[in-house]
Design an enzyme around this catalytic site. Structure first.
Site, PDB file in Angstrom:
ATOM      1  N   ARG A  68      38.540 -13.908 -15.380  1.00  0.00           N
ATOM      2  CA  ARG A  68      38.752 -12.675 -14.617  1.00  0.00           C
ATOM      3  C   ARG A  68      37.723 -11.595 -14.951  1.00  0.00           C
ATOM      4  O   ARG A  68      37.287 -10.829 -14.093  1.00  0.00           O
ATOM      5  CB  ARG A  68      40.142 -12.098 -14.900  1.00  0.00           C
ATOM      6  CG  ARG A  68      41.255 -12.877 -14.277  1.00  0.00           C
ATOM      7  CD  ARG A  68      42.584 -12.144 -14.468  1.00  0.00           C
ATOM      8  NE  ARG A  68      43.691 -13.034 -14.208  1.00  0.00           N
ATOM      9  CZ  ARG A  68      44.124 -13.368 -12.982  1.00  0.00           C
ATOM     10  NH1 ARG A  68      43.568 -12.832 -11.925  1.00  0.00           N
ATOM     11  NH2 ARG A  68      45.125 -14.202 -12.845  1.00  0.00           N
ATOM     12  N   ARG A  94      44.124 -10.304  -6.445  1.00  0.00           N
ATOM     13  CA  ARG A  94      43.715 -10.666  -7.804  1.00  0.00           C
ATOM     14  C   ARG A  94      44.129  -9.543  -8.750  1.00  0.00           C
ATOM     15  O   ARG A  94      44.059  -8.365  -8.379  1.00  0.00           O
ATOM     16  CB  ARG A  94      42.174 -10.804  -7.904  1.00  0.00           C
ATOM     17  CG  ARG A  94      41.568 -11.793  -6.956  1.00  0.00           C
ATOM     18  CD  ARG A  94      41.875 -13.221  -7.296  1.00  0.00           C
ATOM     19  NE  ARG A  94      41.430 -13.617  -8.629  1.00  0.00           N
ATOM     20  CZ  ARG A  94      41.836 -14.738  -9.228  1.00  0.00           C
ATOM     21  NH1 ARG A  94      42.700 -15.537  -8.637  1.00  0.00           N
ATOM     22  NH2 ARG A  94      41.384 -15.062 -10.418  1.00  0.00           N
ATOM     23  N   ASN A 110      45.722   1.342  -5.197  1.00  0.00           N
ATOM     24  CA  ASN A 110      46.300   0.126  -4.604  1.00  0.00           C
ATOM     25  C   ASN A 110      47.392   0.509  -3.618  1.00  0.00           C
ATOM     26  O   ASN A 110      48.057   1.535  -3.782  1.00  0.00           O
ATOM     27  CB  ASN A 110      46.915  -0.751  -5.708  1.00  0.00           C
ATOM     28  CG  ASN A 110      47.492  -2.055  -5.181  1.00  0.00           C
ATOM     29  OD1 ASN A 110      46.861  -2.746  -4.369  1.00  0.00           O
ATOM     30  ND2 ASN A 110      48.690  -2.399  -5.619  1.00  0.00           N
ATOM     31  N   HIS A 112      50.947  -1.054  -2.105  1.00  0.00           N
ATOM     32  CA  HIS A 112      51.932  -2.106  -2.378  1.00  0.00           C
ATOM     33  C   HIS A 112      53.082  -1.974  -1.383  1.00  0.00           C
ATOM     34  O   HIS A 112      53.594  -0.873  -1.175  1.00  0.00           O
ATOM     35  CB  HIS A 112      52.449  -1.974  -3.816  1.00  0.00           C
ATOM     36  CG  HIS A 112      53.415  -3.046  -4.176  1.00  0.00           C
ATOM     37  ND1 HIS A 112      53.021  -4.334  -4.454  1.00  0.00           N
ATOM     38  CD2 HIS A 112      54.768  -3.044  -4.246  1.00  0.00           C
ATOM     39  CE1 HIS A 112      54.093  -5.079  -4.700  1.00  0.00           C
ATOM     40  NE2 HIS A 112      55.162  -4.314  -4.580  1.00  0.00           N
ATOM     41  N   ASP A 144      46.606   0.602 -13.057  1.00  0.00           N
ATOM     42  CA  ASP A 144      46.388   0.471 -14.499  1.00  0.00           C
ATOM     43  C   ASP A 144      46.418  -1.018 -14.835  1.00  0.00           C
ATOM     44  O   ASP A 144      46.362  -1.844 -13.921  1.00  0.00           O
ATOM     45  CB  ASP A 144      47.407   1.303 -15.297  1.00  0.00           C
ATOM     46  CG  ASP A 144      48.834   0.792 -15.122  1.00  0.00           C
ATOM     47  OD1 ASP A 144      49.017  -0.319 -14.572  1.00  0.00           O
ATOM     48  OD2 ASP A 144      49.766   1.504 -15.538  1.00  0.00           O
ATOM     49  N   GLY A 146      48.721  -2.962 -15.805  1.00  0.00           N
ATOM     50  CA  GLY A 146      49.927  -3.720 -15.467  1.00  0.00           C
ATOM     51  C   GLY A 146      49.896  -4.168 -14.011  1.00  0.00           C
ATOM     52  O   GLY A 146      48.963  -3.860 -13.265  1.00  0.00           O
ATOM     53  N   THR A 147      50.941  -4.898 -13.619  1.00  0.00           N
ATOM     54  CA  THR A 147      51.062  -5.337 -12.226  1.00  0.00           C
ATOM     55  C   THR A 147      51.878  -4.305 -11.460  1.00  0.00           C
ATOM     56  O   THR A 147      53.101  -4.211 -11.647  1.00  0.00           O
ATOM     57  CB  THR A 147      51.743  -6.724 -12.162  1.00  0.00           C
ATOM     58  OG1 THR A 147      50.934  -7.642 -12.902  1.00  0.00           O
ATOM     59  CG2 THR A 147      51.847  -7.218 -10.720  1.00  0.00           C
ATOM     60  N   ASP A 148      51.190  -3.490 -10.652  1.00  0.00           N
ATOM     61  CA  ASP A 148      51.841  -2.480  -9.802  1.00  0.00           C
ATOM     62  C   ASP A 148      52.599  -1.433 -10.625  1.00  0.00           C
ATOM     63  O   ASP A 148      53.659  -0.957 -10.216  1.00  0.00           O
ATOM     64  CB  ASP A 148      52.783  -3.154  -8.779  1.00  0.00           C
ATOM     65  CG  ASP A 148      52.041  -4.158  -7.895  1.00  0.00           C
ATOM     66  OD1 ASP A 148      50.901  -3.859  -7.505  1.00  0.00           O
ATOM     67  OD2 ASP A 148      52.594  -5.226  -7.613  1.00  0.00           O
TER      68      ASP A 148
END
Ligand code: GRF
Length: 211
Positions: A68, A94, A110, A112, A144, A146-148
């Site tokens: 990544r 990703r 982002n 979401h 950041d 983390g995921t979402d």
């Protein structure tokens, strides 16, 4: 007259959010320019949308990179080549690393398709239908590691109707996403984003001043 903000948009799929951004940059709604569109999926429809708008379209298949971080280094190089100031993840499937976040600190956004912190990760619309919530929506947030999990910029809610399934909810949400994302990017481009000190939860709180 103030300078226009330079955006780089990362995509993986159909690119309807990208299209909303491109369209808005051609009106007074969004004083910004999309300098480059980058996709990890070479055949993504979003890249065709960029080309149709005469915006540089770059395919960087993630499988060409060993991990990544090296993929993100290539993304950062392409963003820098095009003079990007703010990065927008618009259906970019990703996870990003500190290579990208460190290169654009506090400047990666982002969209979401759920009201975070509910239903993070993939298939947010399916999660909402299966859980049985009566309200869902979309969230635009800073990214950041983390995921979402990053600080929230704006949210908009819609009702989940009795007959909704994942597809009908996705379709109805997309229209709302397009409007919200453009509104947030306009606030950023017009210098209306205020960062407030963390509150009791230790989270950065963001505020978008009205025009
Ligand atoms: C949107 O639902 C977005 O919220 C999610 O992925 C989808 C992308 O759709 N992250 P599109 O490619 O912009 O049409």
């Amino acid at each position: 007259m103030t300078a226009r903000t330079s955006l780089g948009v990362l995509v993986s799929g159909s690119g309807t959010n990208l299209q909303a951004i491109l369209d808005a940059t051609r009106t007074s709604a969004l004083p910004a320019d999309v300098r480059v569109v980058i996709s990890n999926v070479a055949e993504a429809r979003a890249l065709d949308r960029a080309r149709a708008a005469s915006v540089p379209a770059v395919a960087l298949p993630h499988r060409d990179y060993p991990d990544r971080r090296s993929f993100d280094r290539a993304v950062v190089a392409a963003l820098r080549d095009h003079g990007v100031e703010w990065v927008v993840l618009a259906g970019f499937m990703r996870l990003v690393t500190s290579e990208l976040l460190g290169a654009f600190p506090g400047r990666v956004v982002n969209i979401h398709p759920a009201l975070l912190p509910a239903f993070p990760g993939v298939n947010a619309q399916r999660q909402a239908v299966e859980y049985g919530v009566k309200l869902t929506g979309c969230t635009v947030h800073l990214v950041d590691e983390g995921t979402d999990t990053g600080p929230i910029l704006a949210q908009r809610a819609i009702a989940v109707e009795d007959g909704d399934d994942e597809d009908s909810l996705r379709a109805r949400l997309l229209t709302v996403e397009h409007a919200l994302l453009v509104e947030v990017l306009a606030a950023i481009a017009e210098g209306r984003l205020e960062r407030r000190p963390p509150g009791p939860l230790g989270r950065e709180r963001l505020h978008l001043r009205p025009r």
